[in-house]
Write an enzyme that holds these catalytic residues in place. Sequence first.
Site, PDB file in Angstrom:
ATOM      1  N   HIS A 117       1.053  -1.280  -0.125  1.00 52.45           N
ATOM      2  CA  HIS A 117       0.129  -0.084   0.036  1.00 52.45           C
ATOM      3  C   HIS A 117       0.637   1.298   0.092  1.00 52.45           C
ATOM      4  O   HIS A 117       2.262   1.185  -0.001  1.00 52.45           O
ATOM      5  CB  HIS A 117      -0.933  -0.007   1.187  1.00 52.45           C
ATOM      6  CG  HIS A 117      -0.009   0.048   2.657  1.00 52.45           C
ATOM      7  ND1 HIS A 117       0.069  -0.951   3.304  1.00 52.45           N
ATOM      8  CD2 HIS A 117       0.334   1.053   3.244  1.00 52.45           C
ATOM      9  CE1 HIS A 117       0.645  -0.726   4.457  1.00 52.45           C
ATOM     10  NE2 HIS A 117       0.967   0.644   4.356  1.00 52.45           N
ATOM     11  N   TYR A 146       9.348   1.179   9.936  1.00 48.36           N
ATOM     12  CA  TYR A 146       9.492   2.342   8.662  1.00 48.36           C
ATOM     13  C   TYR A 146      10.935   2.703   8.699  1.00 48.36           C
ATOM     14  O   TYR A 146      11.485   2.851   9.718  1.00 48.36           O
ATOM     15  CB  TYR A 146       8.483   3.626   9.230  1.00 48.36           C
ATOM     16  CG  TYR A 146       6.949   3.255   9.291  1.00 48.36           C
ATOM     17  CD1 TYR A 146       6.536   3.415   8.274  1.00 48.36           C
ATOM     18  CD2 TYR A 146       6.534   3.023  10.363  1.00 48.36           C
ATOM     19  CE1 TYR A 146       5.090   3.223   8.172  1.00 48.36           C
ATOM     20  CE2 TYR A 146       5.162   2.514  10.451  1.00 48.36           C
ATOM     21  CZ  TYR A 146       4.448   2.790   9.249  1.00 48.36           C
ATOM     22  OH  TYR A 146       3.239   2.791   9.367  1.00 48.36           O
ATOM     23  N   HIS A 197       1.038  -1.642  15.237  1.00 49.01           N
ATOM     24  CA  HIS A 197       0.134  -0.672  15.241  1.00 49.01           C
ATOM     25  C   HIS A 197      -1.067  -1.064  15.885  1.00 49.01           C
ATOM     26  O   HIS A 197      -1.189  -2.413  15.507  1.00 49.01           O
ATOM     27  CB  HIS A 197      -0.164  -0.110  13.851  1.00 49.01           C
ATOM     28  CG  HIS A 197       0.704   0.646  13.177  1.00 49.01           C
ATOM     29  ND1 HIS A 197       1.667   1.578  13.791  1.00 49.01           N
ATOM     30  CD2 HIS A 197       1.406   0.804  11.855  1.00 49.01           C
ATOM     31  CE1 HIS A 197       2.500   2.136  12.744  1.00 49.01           C
ATOM     32  NE2 HIS A 197       2.337   1.561  11.808  1.00 49.01           N
ATOM     33  N   GLU A 248       7.999   1.024   4.068  1.00 53.15           N
ATOM     34  CA  GLU A 248       7.670   0.237   5.320  1.00 53.15           C
ATOM     35  C   GLU A 248       7.602  -1.056   5.085  1.00 53.15           C
ATOM     36  O   GLU A 248       7.179  -1.525   3.719  1.00 53.15           O
ATOM     37  CB  GLU A 248       6.192   0.785   5.714  1.00 53.15           C
ATOM     38  CG  GLU A 248       5.270  -0.051   6.912  1.00 53.15           C
ATOM     39  CD  GLU A 248       3.954  -0.045   7.122  1.00 53.15           C
ATOM     40  OE1 GLU A 248       3.306   0.522   6.182  1.00 53.15           O
ATOM     41  OE2 GLU A 248       3.375  -0.364   8.246  1.00 53.15           O
TER      42      GLU A 248
END
Lengths: 306, 126
Positions: A148, A254, A245, A264
Amino acid sequence: MGILRLGYAHIRVTDLEAAKRHYIYTMGLRPTLEVGNRVYLKGWDEWDHHSVVLEEGGVGVVKVGFKVAKVEDLDDIEAKARTFGVTTERMSKGDNPEVSDGLRFFLPSMHTIEVYHEQTLVGLEVGDVNPFPFPRDLMGIGVPRLDHALLGCDEVNTSEQFFIDVFGMFPVERLVPDMDHQDVSVATWLSNGNRTHDIALIGGENYSGKLHHIAFQLEDWNAILRAGQIMAIDDVPVDLGPTQHNITRGKTIYYFDPAGNRNEVFADGYVAQRDRPCVLWSLDLLGRGLSTVDRNLNETFLTVFS
Amino acid sequence: MSAVTLVGMDVTLESREGEPLTSTLLRTGYMMRLACKRGGCGLCRVHVDSGVTEYNSTVAETVLPSWEREQGIILACRSVPVSDVTISVPEEGRLRCIAPLITQYVLREQDRVRHRGTPMGDTATE
């Protein structure tokens, strides 16, 4: 069927040779084409010709491409974009090497988006007949695929609505100022399948047109730790992680490429579906959203873009 | 080897051959605002009060425009001193000492080399 996935991210790098070392030697992407000041790369578990394009000159994102299932989907997206108020232009086959004709437009956030229906099929590196689980000679981290991208916006809601109305995506999680202002998106994680996000947007002054990161998928927490160890061996600057997360429950690190674009590595949290209630995060607990354990904000993660 | 003087810290550090300014700071117990360390984010802007540095890699115009360069602003992460230099870190760069035991050791060692001309035996240099 509409949008299949984020197909490619085309980014700028200051030094092509240094970038190639990072994306090929450390990340393990495979080069499929080099033309002039550009290199085209794919992950071993991707079948289309490329998912990452590196272009020498500057830093940041040139454009991102989304693949649709059928050529007719282009007409549908073109019509919906017009209704939304975004003007599209047709791109020709060959504008991008090994990519079909398609659409090109500016997102309200000023990012250039392309939509295409076909890329030259290169095939899975393990083959598609009686395959083994991974290629024998992966380099470095050996990322299987682009996952993504997170893009910056001055104002998130309009671009978020674009992805919902025109691309048929749905928000899986949203960051809002507080629970009295749930209509305002400070950030949003949008899916078009069952991944927690295929594209995400984050808002702030002068963020439009900028890149927060592109992410590569990894299998699990162990793969994330091993990726971090390889980053250390290769002296890759790390921004955040290894951590998990709470937002998307992704396990993550990251880090920065040699031009300063954030990357990432990301291992999935959960299966997102269209009827799953959208999770909300409030700004006061953003630290908890970014990290399941230490819950502190990192001073660079929310300020540094390329 | 160049001498790097940090304005406001009352300290002069000896940089190693080819070492970018931020690496000198981190190696000697200092910290400042940093992110990508690759010349892409622009957070490590500092001012060169005197001396000359050169970049070890291209820094994009979009990250550090010419008008800032003309005023003596550089990105510390990509800048290698080619002479003795005096550097001012702006307030928002938040230069501070985070590991006094390292800094004290480095300064003692620099002092010893300067006065005796030899290092203090078999010491770690990393």
